[in-house]
Write an enzyme that holds these catalytic residues in place. Structure first.
Site, PDB file in Angstrom:
ATOM      1  CG  ASP B 335      -2.121  -0.964   1.004  1.00 13.49           C
ATOM      2  OD1 ASP B 335      -2.244  -1.541  -0.091  1.00 13.49           O
ATOM      3  OD2 ASP B 335      -2.899  -1.138   1.954  1.00 13.49           O
ATOM      4  N   GLY B 339       0.179   4.745  -1.607  1.00 17.78           N
ATOM      5  CA  GLY B 339       0.088   5.878  -0.691  1.00 17.78           C
ATOM      6  C   GLY B 339      -0.886   5.569   0.429  1.00 17.78           C
ATOM      7  CG  PHE B 343      -6.039   6.645  -0.312  1.00 18.62           C
ATOM      8  CD1 PHE B 343      -6.774   7.276  -1.310  1.00 18.62           C
ATOM      9  CD2 PHE B 343      -4.949   5.870  -0.680  1.00 18.62           C
ATOM     10  CE1 PHE B 343      -6.442   7.125  -2.645  1.00 18.62           C
ATOM     11  CE2 PHE B 343      -4.601   5.711  -2.016  1.00 18.62           C
ATOM     12  CZ  PHE B 343      -5.349   6.346  -3.003  1.00 18.62           C
ATOM     13  CG  ASN B 419     -10.366  -3.341  -1.018  1.00 19.81           C
ATOM     14  OD1 ASN B 419      -9.345  -2.740  -1.357  1.00 19.81           O
ATOM     15  ND2 ASN B 419     -10.339  -4.577  -0.543  1.00 19.81           N
ATOM     16  CE1 TYR B 420      -9.955  -4.950   5.254  1.00 24.64           C
ATOM     17  CE2 TYR B 420      -9.500  -5.974   3.135  1.00 24.64           C
ATOM     18  CZ  TYR B 420      -9.937  -6.062   4.441  1.00 24.64           C
ATOM     19  OH  TYR B 420     -10.356  -7.257   4.919  1.00 24.64           O
ATOM     20  CG  HIS B 471      -5.046  -7.713   6.421  1.00 28.25           C
ATOM     21  ND1 HIS B 471      -5.396  -6.594   5.700  1.00 28.25           N
ATOM     22  CD2 HIS B 471      -6.089  -8.558   6.304  1.00 28.25           C
ATOM     23  CE1 HIS B 471      -6.604  -6.765   5.192  1.00 28.25           C
ATOM     24  NE2 HIS B 471      -7.057  -7.950   5.541  1.00 28.25           N
ATOM     25  CG  ASP B 480      16.744   7.456  20.209  1.00 29.81           C
ATOM     26  OD1 ASP B 480      16.938   6.385  19.604  1.00 29.81           O
ATOM     27  OD2 ASP B 480      16.871   8.577  19.680  1.00 29.81           O
ATOM     28  CD  GLU B 521      22.428  -4.193  11.155  1.00 28.83           C
ATOM     29  OE1 GLU B 521      22.018  -3.026  11.154  1.00 28.83           O
ATOM     30  OE2 GLU B 521      23.064  -4.698  10.198  1.00 28.83           O
ATOM     31  CG  LEU B 624      20.105  -0.609  19.128  1.00 27.74           C
ATOM     32  CD1 LEU B 624      19.848  -1.741  20.110  1.00 27.74           C
ATOM     33  CD2 LEU B 624      21.097  -1.041  18.058  1.00 27.74           C
TER      34      LEU B 624
HETATM   35 CA   LIG Z   1      22.968  -2.752   8.847  1.00 26.73          CA
HETATM   36 CA   LIG Z   2      17.221   4.324  18.570  1.00 23.55          CA
HETATM   37 CU   LIG Z   3      -8.780  -8.644   4.942  1.00 23.02          CU
END
Ligand SMILES: [Ca+2]
Ligand SMILES: [Ca+2]
Ligand SMILES: [Cu+2]
Ligand SMILES: [Ca+2]
Ligand SMILES: [Ca+2]
Ligand SMILES: [Cu+2]
Lengths: 678, 678
Positions: B335, B339, B343, B419-420, B471, B480, B521, B624
């Protein structure tokens, strides 16, 4: 101003808790049975015979349905009576009835539990026993240790220590030895541990045979009072020196009120009706009750005149604790053995429920000698959930807006079982969904922090460890979808590789619906740790307009994990917690997943839920019951002081129509809003 | 009456969406660059050069923090401008700024995406292109098939068919061929499929080169109009015969209103303050914005003057569909490429938000040639959650009651993307927790039911299949904790066998706390399908009063499953959905987990989230960012007609203090209630 007209009927009455008068008649009848030799004291000694509990016997389901559906043969009301026979050394359960008729009693211990009687050690500790325990502690612990306790904890006869018990009471069936941890005698004592615990053997009904088994002072064990005294005198123990501290457990607000927050306002008055124990709200009708042991329950839940569920009830609230100190090391609370509903006290208007709620009194008879009234202990209110139940705005093409605010009915009780407060909600939505929800608040349990404590939790206050623990809640969900003959279905999605019909050289993985009907209880016992289909349904073989089996979906909202390794001897008393959801064939004999005796004889459970499914019965076109477990892990942290907050600390189950109707029933709500460009 | 005094400051301004005037100045500046040759038409043709989007460039975090924390060097405001160069066959992104100063522009395509330019086929379909598509369909499909369409679907020039597009548009990078499914031209058309779909190749910017590739009529494929016509004439296709049916998609209430439901009432007026894009509420302060692409976001979230989070924002809303028919067979909606914030329309008082909420207008410039104002498209209100935030009643010993109603601040927008309708809430609680929540409502997508359809969903209306779909929502959570240097920790419980100190012959399994700090990570990329520790924390190395690292816990509320097999070529554009939670080292260049170009060039993603963690950077004492995925599986059912209801159809994330404070901050709330026996 009342614009909603509801026609109540008498259907709720068969599920109604006993009245003040009924309790009393049953008590008087039992007292009058000279051969039973029952004491009339509210604080009978363990050596005496004592009526611990009088509670409603739920009607057999077939009988109830005959009455509800055909309006004939109203089932007779009966009472369950639990008698502790201190003089004989056993416990028994009776059915006494018919209420309102000539009472008789019948020993049902054998037929309910396949036991002639329960061991006397299986009983909860009564107020009578606590009085003897307090006296024992005063005489055998406080008095001989007065000097040490004064120095360490500022103990005095007027300023004694409060206590908190570990459970179960021992490690083998028949044991009744309890670790008692001591706390400062102040408000919110649960988070003021002093670092002193004792193990008391109170197995005998005769308190003269009780004994002090062990003592723990600042992490060090002692076999006797003398041993502790000598070590203390010789500085062979690290002494705790009393320090006065402000009461961080106090719930007194630290700021002055400066303005009232948002309130619910009912411009048109109440849109629901409560008569006796029957509630009607828009398309909904149901009966409610509050069992002293298991707590909140609703019955005969109808939406638009059709029964959706026969019963939706709390079964058990269990917690398993970890600690380096003995009081909490083995602790596994099974609250229904203490009594969940028992602790439903008056609800506070404006905090516990809205000012404008309807408040209902409840009556109980447990660990007493008279009926007790608990004023305003259940509340019923309509609530603006604050988020649309549905809405759509059409930007493109046909501009229009349609929506519906989410106004739902809530019935609530809050049970303060010692330190913890559980908030129990059943919520009825205009879309035909019902939700059962529990949130935890109140005080955590804690231990005095010693070396090694931090492996079992975080320090949350001065010298105080908040012990790691779980919250597991079991709900009974007896959906009846267009009658009692139902099947259990699962639905989920899987990816299936297909050739694109318009481009056969190209393949793609496309989500596809996977449906299954499970045939037996063991197939439908969905264990924690195994993948669970995302949709679970109790379905009728009747179809909706579009040819799909009419069903309700069971959506579990839970953050729980493993309950306890099955190798542990205490596990069978909480075997319901093995399963996120388990489906059984309904039996009147399998009324509850736990029992009054589970806590104190945890090793040989009166009810072992796993046996409900051990016979692996067919669940195809049978009366099905879903047993749902929700919960969460609680690693206490500083923000649990003074009280745990409810945000994020909850769980429950949503029952949602899934092809039960031909369309969303909320489209018929009178609250619907619609507009389009004029 | 206003008793809450808040001192606003200018800090929110650096996150404020562009003003009406700023959009216009940037547009005028770009239009004035003759060398760029940009069209001034709102509906520029694909062959033309067109400003698709003007949006705020978020300040670099270091610059923003310098301003917020030291009140110096306010970062210059800049605009991001996306230009579609139809005449050159590519897309470019510019930064234009400084707003309020002398504007210049800079092509940032290379620095942002490591590409000189985007393929022209990566662009979203503009209104200009849709106009040509509609014309193409009219000329190449409707007109030549008028007879068939009239018989089958009651088509006429005045009563045309509506359409709904499948996405992505093809199977390889560079493709731009779209399956268009047709629907009855009525309100709620999304659930009125007629059984007719066409595949249109609109790869060229020049519509004269577009072509009709395939047709699907009642489940049968045809290569050309002629082929369909012949088959129809010769009865080689099962004809669909038009039948007039009542509009089951209508949202018009079927019952008359008979009484207003509960309302929020603010006896003391509003207890919060909104000034420009800054909100203050009791201990909270934050800034908000609404990105045309990614939607709602809040910045600089402070509680009691301390920043908790720098950013909390929606990143993407993704759905994967299954179908036997081509329109929905491959459909994967991303979506944010269409955008999400785009909406956000006017909110309806009394349904979408309470009557008494504060409503805020938003301004956007997307797929247009002028600034658009969206009146009342964000609402801010305080809400009575209806359940105590905390409470405790002391039955034993020190009788007393303390409690706090759960009044929380909600900031909401609702985006109706075709629709949603997604309802986006950020909720600020008095206990220092923030929750980001999304619920789905509106119309499901559907297909005309043919043989084989039922493997991909349920029939939900006349000839209508509600297609199975997911979904998935991605949130960016830049906590932070006492500055930007943080660590990522997990906590959970495990059972450990111990000897009982007072009974060494006996062993027991005791729950124990397990804490881990993850270093990189990739360690901290917590995949769906793998066990996830129950507690996730972003922590400071600074400790609270009790010696524990101050942290916020990230609690995910989600019912999602597998997003898409990684073998699928479309998967990299949604690789964020592999992880329930993934932690990355913050980079200004990794502002979003998705992009405007992800939908239409899904096969060679402009942003592939998995690359954020491919370099496996250290996450120890770094800034992070947590990327959180929530969602659910949707197997549509009859009750999705006309609209999906929000109950049970949601997900989100709760950010909770965990040893961040020394005690629960809500104890300082002026709303606290306390009493004890007088
Ligand atoms: Ca990275
Ligand atoms: Ca952070
Ligand atoms: Cu649904
Ligand atoms: Ca069975
Ligand atoms: Ca049933
Ligand atoms: Cu807890």
């Amino acid at each position: 101003q009342q614009i909603w007209k509801y026609q109540h009927n008498d259907h709720g009455s068969i599920f109604a808790d006993l009245s003040e008068d009924e309790y009393q008649k049953v008590r008087d009848y039992m007292w009058a049975q000279k051969s039973l030799g029952i004491s009339r004291s509210a604080t009978a000694k363990p050596t005496e015979n004592f009526i611990f509990l009088i509670d409603l016997v739920l009607p057999k389901k077939a009988d109830a349905l005959r009455y509800l559906d055909e309006n004939v043969s109203k089932p007779a009301r009966e009472a369950s009576v639990v008698v502790f026979y201190g003089s004989n050394g056993y416990l028994k359960e009776y059915v006494v009835g018919p209420l309102g008729g000539v009472l008789t009693h019948r020993d049902v211990t054998k037929e309910k539990y396949n036991l002639a009687e329960f061991k006397i050690t299986a009983r909860p500790v009564t107020i009578g026993e606590y009085m003897q325990l307090f006296e024992f502690i005063y005489r055998q612990v406080f008095a001989p240790l007065e000097g040490i306790l004064k120095e360490s904890f500022d103990y005095s006869a007027e300023k004694a220590l409060s206590l908190f018990e570990g459970m179960p009471r021992g490690v083998n069936s028949g044991d009744r030895e309890t670790w008692m941890s001591f706390f400062r005698d102040m408000s919110g004592m649960y988070i003021h541990p002093v670092g002193f615990e004792v193990l008391i053997n109170h197995q005998s009904v005769n308190s003269s045979q009780w004994s002090l088994q062990k003592l723990l002072y600042n992490g060090q064990y002692f076999d006797t009072i003398e041993e502790l005294k000598n070590s203390y005198k010789n500085d062979n123990v690290t002494k705790i020196v009393y320090k006065k501290i402000p009461n961080y457990a106090s719930l007194k607000p630290r700021s002055k009120p400066i303005g009232i927050g948002p309130q619910q306002y009912y411009p048109q008055g109440k849109r629901f009706s409560v008569k006796d124990n029957q509630v009607m709200y828009m398309d909904w009708a149901f009966a409610f009750g509050l069992s002293s042991l298991t707590g909140m329950r609703v019955f005969d839940i109808k939406f638009r005149g059709e029964r959706i569920a026969y019963e939706l009830s709390v079964q058990e609230a269990m917690s398993v604790y970890g600690s380096v100190t003995p009081g909490m090391m083995l602790t596994k609370f099974l609250d229904s053995s203490i009594g969940i509903g028992r602790f439903a006290h008056e609800l506070v208007r404006g905090v516990d429920c809205p000012y404008g709620a309807t408040y209902v009194d409840t009556y109980r008879y447990i660990d007493t000698n008279h009926t007790q009234r608990f004023r305003n202990s259940i509340c019923v209110f309509e609530h603006d959930i604050g988020r649309p139940l549905r809405r759509h705005f059409s930007d493109f093409f046909h501009n229009k807006y349609g929506g519906l605010a989410n106004s739902a009915l809530v019935i609530r009780t809050i049970t303060a079982i010692g330190n913890y407060d559980y908030m129990w909600d059943f919520i009825f939505y205009q879309s035909g969904s019902v939700e059962a929800r529990v949130h935890a608040t109140g005080y955590i349990s804690s231990s005095y922090k010693i070396d090694g404590s931090l492996r079992f939790g975080h320090q949350v206050a001065e010298n105080t460890l908040g012990n790691i623990h779980t919250h597991f809640i079991n709900f009974k969900v007896d959906l009846d979808i267009l009658g009692v003959k139902n099947v259990f279905q699962t639905k989920d999605m899987t990816y299936e590789e297909v050739e694109l019909p318009w481009k056969p050289e190209r393949k793609a993985k496309v989500p596809r619906l996977v449906e299954n009907q499970l045939s037996t209880e063991q197939e439908a016992a969905l264990r924690y740790g195994q993948p669970m289909p995302r949709y679970l349904h109790v379905a009728s073989d009747r179809t909706n307009r579009w040819g799909h089996q009419r069903s309700y979906r069971i959506q579990v909202v839970s953050f729980a994990g493993e309950h306890l390794p099955e190798s542990e001897p205490e596990e069978r008393s909480m075997s319901w917690a093995r399963y996120k959801v388990a489906i059984t064939k309904h039996k009147d004999e399998e009324q509850t997943s736990s029992s009054l005796y589970s806590q104190n004889d945890i090793w040989s459970p009166a009810v072992d839920f796993s046996k409900f499914i051990a016979d692996n019965e067919s669940i195809v076109n049978e009366d099905l019951v879903a047993w749902v477990t929700a919960g969460f892990l609680h690693i206490p942290h500083a923000e649990d002081i003074p009280n745990t907050v409810s945000v994020g600390n909850g769980g429950g189950v949503i029952l949602r129509p899934h092809n039960y109707f031909d369309e969303d029933p909320s489209i018929h709500s009178p609250d619907g809003v619609y507009f389009e460009p004029g």
